[in-house]
Design a protein around this motif. Structure first.
Motif, PDB file in Angstrom:
ATOM      1  N   UNK A  25       0.816  -1.211   0.000  1.00 18.77           N
ATOM      2  CA  UNK A  25       0.000   0.000   0.000  1.00 18.77           C
ATOM      3  C   UNK A  25       0.848   1.259   0.000  1.00 18.77           C
ATOM      4  N   UNK A  26       2.024   1.176   0.592  1.00 18.18           N
ATOM      5  CA  UNK A  26       2.878   2.369   0.620  1.00 18.18           C
ATOM      6  C   UNK A  26       3.488   2.682  -0.739  1.00 18.18           C
ATOM      7  N   UNK A  27       3.519   1.694  -1.645  1.00 18.61           N
ATOM      8  CA  UNK A  27       4.093   1.916  -2.963  1.00 18.61           C
ATOM      9  C   UNK A  27       3.042   2.131  -4.046  1.00 18.61           C
ATOM     10  N   UNK A  28       1.773   2.101  -3.689  1.00 13.90           N
ATOM     11  CA  UNK A  28       0.723   2.378  -4.657  1.00 13.90           C
ATOM     12  C   UNK A  28       0.455   3.874  -4.710  1.00 13.90           C
ATOM     13  N   UNK A  29       0.246   4.383  -5.897  1.00 17.10           N
ATOM     14  CA  UNK A  29       0.039   5.821  -6.088  1.00 17.10           C
ATOM     15  C   UNK A  29      -1.421   6.164  -6.337  1.00 17.10           C
ATOM     16  N   UNK A  30      -2.332   5.199  -6.139  1.00 18.30           N
ATOM     17  CA  UNK A  30      -3.755   5.481  -6.347  1.00 18.30           C
ATOM     18  C   UNK A  30      -4.319   6.191  -5.122  1.00 18.30           C
ATOM     19  N   UNK A  31      -5.554   6.687  -5.274  1.00 18.78           N
ATOM     20  CA  UNK A  31      -6.164   7.439  -4.171  1.00 18.78           C
ATOM     21  C   UNK A  31      -6.562   6.549  -3.009  1.00 18.78           C
ATOM     22  N   UNK A  32      -6.987   5.294  -3.292  1.00 19.38           N
ATOM     23  CA  UNK A  32      -7.409   4.382  -2.223  1.00 19.38           C
ATOM     24  C   UNK A  32      -6.611   3.085  -2.353  1.00 19.38           C
ATOM     25  N   UNK A  33      -5.372   3.033  -1.834  1.00 21.14           N
ATOM     26  CA  UNK A  33      -4.551   1.823  -1.997  1.00 21.14           C
ATOM     27  C   UNK A  33      -5.076   0.632  -1.208  1.00 21.14           C
ATOM     28  N   UNK A  34      -5.778   0.863  -0.089  1.00 22.55           N
ATOM     29  CA  UNK A  34      -6.279  -0.257   0.709  1.00 22.55           C
ATOM     30  C   UNK A  34      -7.329  -1.057  -0.038  1.00 22.55           C
ATOM     31  N   UNK A  35      -8.262  -0.373  -0.695  1.00 16.35           N
ATOM     32  CA  UNK A  35      -9.304  -1.086  -1.438  1.00 16.35           C
ATOM     33  C   UNK A  35      -8.718  -1.816  -2.644  1.00 16.35           C
ATOM     34  N   UNK A  36      -7.721  -1.224  -3.285  1.00 18.12           N
ATOM     35  CA  UNK A  36      -7.085  -1.887  -4.412  1.00 18.12           C
ATOM     36  C   UNK A  36      -6.335  -3.129  -3.963  1.00 18.12           C
ATOM     37  N   UNK A  37      -5.706  -3.075  -2.820  1.00 20.14           N
ATOM     38  CA  UNK A  37      -5.000  -4.251  -2.293  1.00 20.14           C
ATOM     39  C   UNK A  37      -5.982  -5.374  -1.975  1.00 20.14           C
ATOM     40  N   UNK A  38      -7.107  -5.000  -1.331  1.00 13.39           N
ATOM     41  CA  UNK A  38      -8.093  -6.022  -0.979  1.00 13.39           C
ATOM     42  C   UNK A  38      -8.743  -6.656  -2.196  1.00 13.39           C
ATOM     43  N   UNK A  39      -8.838  -5.904  -3.315  1.00 11.09           N
ATOM     44  CA  UNK A  39      -9.520  -6.421  -4.500  1.00 11.09           C
ATOM     45  C   UNK A  39      -8.608  -7.288  -5.371  1.00 11.09           C
ATOM     46  N   UNK A  40      -7.338  -6.969  -5.432  1.00  5.07           N
ATOM     47  CA  UNK A  40      -6.469  -7.636  -6.401  1.00  5.07           C
ATOM     48  C   UNK A  40      -5.373  -8.513  -5.790  1.00  5.07           C
ATOM     49  N   UNK A  41      -5.012  -8.282  -4.539  1.00  3.56           N
ATOM     50  CA  UNK A  41      -3.857  -8.983  -3.977  1.00  3.56           C
ATOM     51  C   UNK A  41      -4.222  -9.836  -2.779  1.00  3.56           C
ATOM     52  N   UNK A  42      -5.069  -9.388  -1.945  1.00  2.07           N
ATOM     53  CA  UNK A  42      -5.348 -10.072  -0.690  1.00  2.07           C
ATOM     54  C   UNK A  42      -5.956 -11.453  -0.954  1.00  2.07           C
ATOM     55  N   UNK A  43      -5.346 -12.468  -0.347  1.00  2.00           N
ATOM     56  CA  UNK A  43      -5.850 -13.824  -0.456  1.00  2.00           C
ATOM     57  C   UNK A  43      -5.532 -14.521  -1.776  1.00  2.00           C
ATOM     58  N   UNK A  44      -4.718 -13.921  -2.613  1.00  2.00           N
ATOM     59  CA  UNK A  44      -4.396 -14.524  -3.909  1.00  2.00           C
ATOM     60  C   UNK A  44      -2.922 -14.933  -3.950  1.00  2.00           C
ATOM     61  N   UNK A  45      -2.651 -15.896  -4.849  1.00  2.00           N
ATOM     62  CA  UNK A  45      -1.270 -16.359  -5.051  1.00  2.00           C
ATOM     63  C   UNK A  45      -0.632 -15.500  -6.134  1.00  2.00           C
ATOM     64  N   UNK A  46       0.338 -14.712  -5.720  1.00  2.00           N
ATOM     65  CA  UNK A  46       1.016 -13.806  -6.649  1.00  2.00           C
ATOM     66  C   UNK A  46       2.418 -14.345  -6.895  1.00  2.00           C
ATOM     67  N   UNK A  47       2.729 -14.873  -8.101  1.00  2.00           N
ATOM     68  CA  UNK A  47       4.098 -15.371  -8.376  1.00  2.00           C
ATOM     69  C   UNK A  47       5.076 -14.210  -8.492  1.00  2.00           C
ATOM     70  N   UNK A  48       6.220 -14.365  -7.870  1.00  2.00           N
ATOM     71  CA  UNK A  48       7.253 -13.327  -7.924  1.00  2.00           C
ATOM     72  C   UNK A  48       8.197 -13.498  -9.114  1.00  2.00           C
ATOM     73  N   UNK A  49       8.142 -14.655  -9.825  1.00  2.00           N
ATOM     74  CA  UNK A  49       8.988 -14.908 -11.002  1.00  2.00           C
ATOM     75  C   UNK A  49       8.183 -15.727 -12.011  1.00  2.00           C
ATOM     76  N   UNK A  50       8.605 -15.696 -13.261  1.00  2.00           N
ATOM     77  CA  UNK A  50       7.926 -16.454 -14.299  1.00  2.00           C
ATOM     78  C   UNK A  50       8.102 -17.947 -14.069  1.00  2.00           C
ATOM     79  N   UNK A  51       7.046 -18.719 -14.200  1.00  2.00           N
ATOM     80  CA  UNK A  51       7.179 -20.177 -13.979  1.00  2.00           C
ATOM     81  C   UNK A  51       8.043 -20.823 -15.055  1.00  2.00           C
TER      82      UNK A  51
END
Length: 257
Positions: A25-51
């Motif tokens: 959230x500290x690196x997001x430049x949108x107006x509401x970073x908390x809602x964006x985090x909850x919608x797209x990142x929270x509870x999801x598997x985010x790969x840090x490198x290409x499989x």
């Protein structure tokens, strides 16, 4: 720096200060970073490198299924079965003289040679023969080695039994089967000067059985009649007979040995 500061002490994080949500959230430049985090990142598997991609096994790769590999496999199979080997009793020059005569008649028809009775003094145009000679089948022809890096091969002459991409297998008049490489070798190809389709140019070899055991030098070949000689440069002739029939040859200079 204060004396009571411990740089190796783990940072204390409370339950309300989770590292990942706070960092994202500290690196997001949108107006509401908390809602964006909850919608797209929270509870999801985010790969840090290409499989890593699954590669096909080597047995099914393009290289192993190409035409070259299939052709090499066929050649190995034929060699293992002895497809290009002669029995010891069949290594006789006189047995292949009829094959040589058949080749001479084939060249008479291919080159359109005139009979000696029609034009006894006219020489054929050798320049018009070159495109046909480079594509002709040489099984049964009589080749002579004129120049080679191997001095033991110079002067060797025989009827071609088998032609591969890189060598000729011939049988000599002393009943020896020789393998002559094409690379760095100059051959002499003899063809009749007149047509032999009338079966009068090369006399027959039908003779009693006891006479056939005499010296093989008395058996007539194309060298015993009026003939023309052409030089074949092995470095430019390293193709199989089937490939050479459909190939377009271009005139180019050849470096002498």
């Amino acid at each position: 720096m204060a004396a009571d500061v411990d740089p190796y002490r783990p940072k204390a994080l409370g339950s309300n200060a989770l590292y990942t949500p706070t960092y994202v959230q500290s690196h997001l430049t949108v107006s509401d970073p908390a809602s964006l985090y909850n919608a797209r990142i929270k509870g999801r598997h985010v790969p840090l490198a290409n499989p890593a991609k699954d590669r096909p096994p080597k047995s099914t790769s393009k290289k192993s299924t190409g035409k070259t590999s299939v052709r090499k496999a066929l050649v190995r199979d034929r060699t293992r079965k002895g497809g290009w080997q002669l029995e010891k009793e069949a290594e006789r020059f006189d047995l292949f003289v009829p094959l040589h005569r058949l080749w001479v008649e084939y060249m008479s028809e291919l080159l359109g040679l005139a009979s000696s009775s029609e034009h006894p003094s006219r020489m054929p145009n050798s320049a018009s023969m070159h495109p046909k000679l480079v594509k002709a089948d040489l099984h049964g022809s009589l080749l002579t080695v004129r120049q080679s890096r191997n001095p033991c091969l110079v002067g060797l002459s025989g009827i071609v039994l088998y032609e591969s991409e890189n060598a000729f297998r011939v049988i000599t008049k002393i009943n020896q089967v020789k393998l002559i490489p094409k690379q760095n070798t100059i051959f002499v190809l003899a063809i009749p000067l007149y047509s032999t389709l009338d079966a009068t140019q090369i006399p027959s070899t039908s003779r009693p059985a006891d006479a056939q055991t005499q010296a093989q030098a008395s058996i007539p070949t194309v060298l015993d009649v009026p003939h023309l000689e052409f030089e074949l440069y092995g470095n430019q002739f390293r193709y199989r007979s089937a490939e050479r029939a459909g190939r377009k040859f271009k005139a180019k200079e050849t470096i002498e040995l």
